[in-house]
Scaffold this motif. Sequence first.
Motif, short mmCIF file in Angstrom:
data_model
loop_
_atom_site.label_atom_id
_atom_site.label_comp_id
_atom_site.label_asym_id
_atom_site.label_seq_id
_atom_site.Cartn_x
_atom_site.Cartn_y
_atom_site.Cartn_z
N SER A 77 0.85 -1.18 0.00
CA SER A 77 0.00 0.00 0.00
C SER A 77 0.89 1.24 0.00
CB SER A 77 -0.89 0.03 1.25
OG SER A 77 -1.68 -1.13 1.33
N LYS A 78 0.31 2.34 -0.40
CA LYS A 78 1.04 3.62 -0.33
C LYS A 78 1.42 3.90 1.11
CE LYS A 78 0.60 8.39 -1.96
NZ LYS A 78 -0.33 9.40 -2.54
N PHE A 93 4.98 1.19 3.82
CA PHE A 93 4.77 2.38 2.98
C PHE A 93 5.65 2.31 1.74
CE2 PHE A 93 8.36 3.35 5.65
CZ PHE A 93 9.21 4.12 4.87
N GLN A 94 5.24 3.04 0.71
CA GLN A 94 6.06 3.18 -0.49
C GLN A 94 6.76 4.54 -0.46
OE1 GLN A 94 4.62 2.02 -4.27
NE2 GLN A 94 3.23 0.45 -3.49
N GLU A 95 7.88 4.62 -1.14
CA GLU A 95 8.68 5.85 -1.12
C GLU A 95 7.88 7.04 -1.65
OE1 GLU A 95 13.05 7.48 -2.62
OE2 GLU A 95 12.51 5.38 -2.86
N GLU A 96 7.00 6.79 -2.59
CA GLU A 96 6.24 7.89 -3.19
C GLU A 96 5.37 8.61 -2.16
OE1 GLU A 96 2.34 6.49 -5.26
OE2 GLU A 96 3.87 4.99 -5.73
N PHE A 97 5.03 7.93 -1.05
CA PHE A 97 4.23 8.58 -0.01
C PHE A 97 4.97 9.78 0.59
CE2 PHE A 97 2.73 8.80 4.50
CZ PHE A 97 1.42 9.15 4.24
N TYR A 119 -5.06 14.85 7.62
CA TYR A 119 -4.42 13.69 8.23
C TYR A 119 -3.22 13.16 7.43
CZ TYR A 119 -6.31 10.28 4.91
OH TYR A 119 -6.58 9.55 3.78
N GLU A 120 -3.30 13.23 6.10
CA GLU A 120 -2.21 12.67 5.30
C GLU A 120 -0.92 13.47 5.49
OE1 GLU A 120 -1.58 12.01 0.64
OE2 GLU A 120 -3.11 10.70 1.49
N TYR A 121 -1.05 14.78 5.61
CA TYR A 121 0.13 15.61 5.84
C TYR A 121 0.74 15.32 7.21
CZ TYR A 121 -1.52 18.23 1.81
OH TYR A 121 -1.93 18.60 0.55
N LEU A 167 4.77 12.60 10.86
CA LEU A 167 5.07 11.62 11.89
C LEU A 167 5.99 10.52 11.37
CD1 LEU A 167 1.48 11.30 13.40
CD2 LEU A 167 3.46 12.32 14.54
N LEU A 168 5.73 10.05 10.16
CA LEU A 168 6.57 9.02 9.56
C LEU A 168 7.98 9.53 9.34
CD1 LEU A 168 7.10 6.28 8.28
CD2 LEU A 168 6.06 7.12 6.17
N PHE A 169 8.11 10.76 8.88
CA PHE A 169 9.43 11.32 8.66
C PHE A 169 10.20 11.44 9.98
CE2 PHE A 169 12.57 14.46 7.12
CZ PHE A 169 12.91 13.85 5.93
N GLU A 170 9.49 11.80 11.04
CA GLU A 170 10.13 11.86 12.36
C GLU A 170 10.62 10.48 12.80
OE1 GLU A 170 9.25 13.50 16.91
OE2 GLU A 170 7.68 13.62 15.38
N LEU A 171 9.80 9.46 12.56
CA LEU A 171 10.19 8.09 12.90
C LEU A 171 11.39 7.65 12.07
CD1 LEU A 171 9.71 5.35 14.28
CD2 LEU A 171 8.04 4.83 12.49
N LEU A 172 11.40 7.98 10.79
CA LEU A 172 12.51 7.58 9.92
C LEU A 172 13.82 8.26 10.31
CD1 LEU A 172 10.65 7.56 6.47
CD2 LEU A 172 11.46 5.56 7.77
N ILE A 173 13.75 9.50 10.75
CA ILE A 173 14.97 10.17 11.22
C ILE A 173 15.47 9.51 12.50
CG2 ILE A 173 15.87 12.32 12.21
CD1 ILE A 173 14.22 13.84 10.15
N PHE A 174 14.55 9.12 13.39
CA PHE A 174 14.95 8.39 14.60
C PHE A 174 15.67 7.09 14.20
CE2 PHE A 174 13.98 4.80 17.36
CZ PHE A 174 14.54 5.22 18.56
N ILE A 175 15.09 6.34 13.25
CA ILE A 175 15.70 5.08 12.81
C ILE A 175 17.05 5.34 12.17
CG2 ILE A 175 15.46 3.22 11.10
CD1 ILE A 175 12.42 3.28 11.69
#
Length: 282
Positions: free
Chosen positions: A9-10, A84-88, A140-142, A147-155
């Motif tokens: 999924s996206k 998630f897909q990168e395009e998201f 919500y999508e924004y 939130l996802l970007f914050e998680l990815l920076i943590f990772i």
Amino acid sequence: MELNFYEASKFDISRERKYNTSMPTRHYHNGYEIFYLVSGDISYFIEDQSYQVVGGALLIINMNEIHKLVNSSKESFERITLLFQEEFLEDMFPYNDSFHVLSSFASGKHFMPLNGQEQSFIEKLFDKMIAEYNKQPPGYEYYLKTLLFELLIFIYRKSSTLPAADHTGSNPIHKKIFDIVDYLNQNYHETQTIQGISSKFFISPSYFCKTFRENTGFTFTEYLNNVRIKEARRLLTGSTLKIADIAERVGFESMTHFGRIFKDITSLSPLKYRQTYKAELD
């Protein structure tokens, strides 16, 4: 051996408690996966690596990596899966050749044990994502992307602290250690000591401490405290029990000790945590 491909999924996130469940087949997909084990213990296979995963550990899986979950213990476990897909996130990537937030997925560092504060931090992020995803309020999508970007920076930052050859989670499976993990998951509310566990499972205290850390990524005390505080958090927001009763119910003999460990892990006192998160749930 059967191998399945799934179209990712996206964006998709879910939190579930599973019983006697394993993935029926090995599979792969064209998306990035973040797997977080809230509680319990499972085996996870990614390409040619096997990982013994306990509550409080994070796994990241790159696009097209073959993986499979096996629940050997047949006990219940709770997990969060984010796909998630990168395009998201396309419109959020910084144009900087020296930094790519998804590079962690290609590092080979799939397994990340998290300390108590880190667990609390990412569980709050996951909770916000799940609420946004399920309720879908305006914008919500924004917010999901943020939130996802914050998680990815943590990772990304967490991954950068792990040595390239670190495969903590892929040590040969030590059955006795995971029998002990299962025992702690069921009996965390009772008094537990290194000496007591060592005697019960016929293992020397020094060898137990060494192999427990090697196989789980946590010390015995860290793991026990994480399990207890996770249950305390659930009771603080999901019940009207007094804080002293909760402390006793999850295995703490002293309110002072409970309060100190709780604040070390969550950065909040039990009372403040209840006031903050019970209000959010209401």
